[in-house]
Design a protein around this motif. Sequence first.
Motif, PDB file in Angstrom:
ATOM      1  N   ALA A  32     -45.493   2.114 -12.630  1.00 44.41           N
ATOM      2  CA  ALA A  32     -46.505   2.413 -11.610  1.00 44.41           C
ATOM      3  C   ALA A  32     -46.995   1.091 -11.040  1.00 44.41           C
ATOM      4  O   ALA A  32     -47.892   0.460 -11.596  1.00 44.41           O
ATOM      5  N   GLY A  33     -46.377   0.671  -9.930  1.00 42.09           N
ATOM      6  CA  GLY A  33     -46.697  -0.630  -9.375  1.00 42.09           C
ATOM      7  C   GLY A  33     -47.370  -0.556  -8.028  1.00 42.09           C
ATOM      8  O   GLY A  33     -48.265   0.262  -7.793  1.00 42.09           O
ATOM      9  N   LEU A  34     -46.923  -1.408  -7.108  1.00 38.15           N
ATOM     10  CA  LEU A  34     -47.578  -1.572  -5.812  1.00 38.15           C
ATOM     11  C   LEU A  34     -47.589  -0.279  -5.006  1.00 38.15           C
ATOM     12  O   LEU A  34     -48.651   0.199  -4.585  1.00 38.15           O
ATOM     13  N   ARG A  35     -46.432   0.307  -4.766  1.00 43.68           N
ATOM     14  CA  ARG A  35     -46.357   1.497  -3.921  1.00 43.68           C
ATOM     15  C   ARG A  35     -47.073   2.692  -4.537  1.00 43.68           C
ATOM     16  O   ARG A  35     -47.729   3.472  -3.843  1.00 43.68           O
ATOM     17  N   THR A  36     -46.947   2.838  -5.860  1.00 44.22           N
ATOM     18  CA  THR A  36     -47.604   3.964  -6.528  1.00 44.22           C
ATOM     19  C   THR A  36     -49.108   3.895  -6.376  1.00 44.22           C
ATOM     20  O   THR A  36     -49.758   4.900  -6.041  1.00 44.22           O
ATOM     21  N   HIS A  37     -49.688   2.725  -6.597  1.00 48.17           N
ATOM     22  CA  HIS A  37     -51.141   2.587  -6.478  1.00 48.17           C
ATOM     23  C   HIS A  37     -51.596   2.776  -5.027  1.00 48.17           C
ATOM     24  O   HIS A  37     -52.657   3.367  -4.780  1.00 48.17           O
ATOM     25  N   MET A  38     -50.805   2.283  -4.085  1.00 48.99           N
ATOM     26  CA  MET A  38     -51.164   2.487  -2.675  1.00 48.99           C
ATOM     27  C   MET A  38     -51.133   3.973  -2.314  1.00 48.99           C
ATOM     28  O   MET A  38     -52.045   4.482  -1.643  1.00 48.99           O
ATOM     29  N   LEU A  39     -50.108   4.669  -2.768  1.00 52.34           N
ATOM     30  CA  LEU A  39     -50.001   6.102  -2.468  1.00 52.34           C
ATOM     31  C   LEU A  39     -51.143   6.894  -3.088  1.00 52.34           C
ATOM     32  O   LEU A  39     -51.707   7.793  -2.458  1.00 52.34           O
ATOM     33  N   VAL A  40     -51.483   6.567  -4.332  1.00 53.59           N
ATOM     34  CA  VAL A  40     -52.587   7.272  -4.994  1.00 53.59           C
ATOM     35  C   VAL A  40     -53.888   7.048  -4.242  1.00 53.59           C
ATOM     36  O   VAL A  40     -54.666   7.988  -4.006  1.00 53.59           O
ATOM     37  N   CYS A  41     -54.139   5.799  -3.833  1.00 53.63           N
ATOM     38  CA  CYS A  41     -55.401   5.488  -3.156  1.00 53.63           C
ATOM     39  C   CYS A  41     -55.477   6.156  -1.789  1.00 53.63           C
ATOM     40  O   CYS A  41     -56.503   6.744  -1.428  1.00 53.63           O
ATOM     41  N   VAL A  42     -54.391   6.082  -1.017  1.00 54.21           N
ATOM     42  CA  VAL A  42     -54.379   6.725   0.298  1.00 54.21           C
ATOM     43  C   VAL A  42     -54.467   8.240   0.157  1.00 54.21           C
ATOM     44  O   VAL A  42     -55.186   8.911   0.907  1.00 54.21           O
TER      45      VAL A  42
END
Length: 231
Positions: A32-42
């Motif tokens: 769970a890296g950059l893209r995963t955290h961005m997707l969760v936040c958005v």
Amino acid sequence: MIGNIELLSRLLIAALLGSVIGFERERLNWAAGLRTHMLVCVGASLMMLVSAFGFADVLGERNVVLDPSRVAAQVVSGIGFLGAGSILLRGEVVRGLTTAASLWSVAGIGLAVGGGMYTAAIGATVIILVILAGMKPLERRFISVRQQRSVQLLVERGSVSLDTLHRTLGTGSVRVKQFIVQQSEDDPDLDDVQIALSRVTAAEFSAICVRLEAMPGVRACRHDRSKGGDA
């Protein structure tokens, strides 16, 4: 109802704040890296926007009462499935708890941005980043160093596994915090095995090293009592 520019701005801010947390996880090579955290936040921000403003057109209808927190409440509990997927259990080795907590926290940041609470969202991002990146060196220096001891073995290919390690050390006597096996760079017929043990006294550690050296297939044993573990 907020305007389209404000709506898009909140989603972009959520992506930005999520990327800050995700980058810290990405540099440690977590799933769970950059893209995963961005997707969760958005995604959390979008759900908050839908919850707060998505049903504004029906509020004027008779006998219609809506709770703007209903969707946000489901995000708080529903994000657990994604966090559970980042947690790995291998024998006694549990990894990914910190990443799961960061995903849950990032969802909260997204909800805050979606609700227009920019100060809270930015402040939480800074605090979480300090906890993830800033506290780790202190943890390694003052806590993990005293509680964890590391051993590196050079063994014949496939001769040492977590099961054989437990049989040698005893499953209840020693806690294996980390167990990593990889092919030796010098000899393809040998494996490099890195073992991190926690809650082991100096006397116990010396006895453990003797037992590890006596295991079948072990060619060399090096130990380091000063290395800390990964969170």
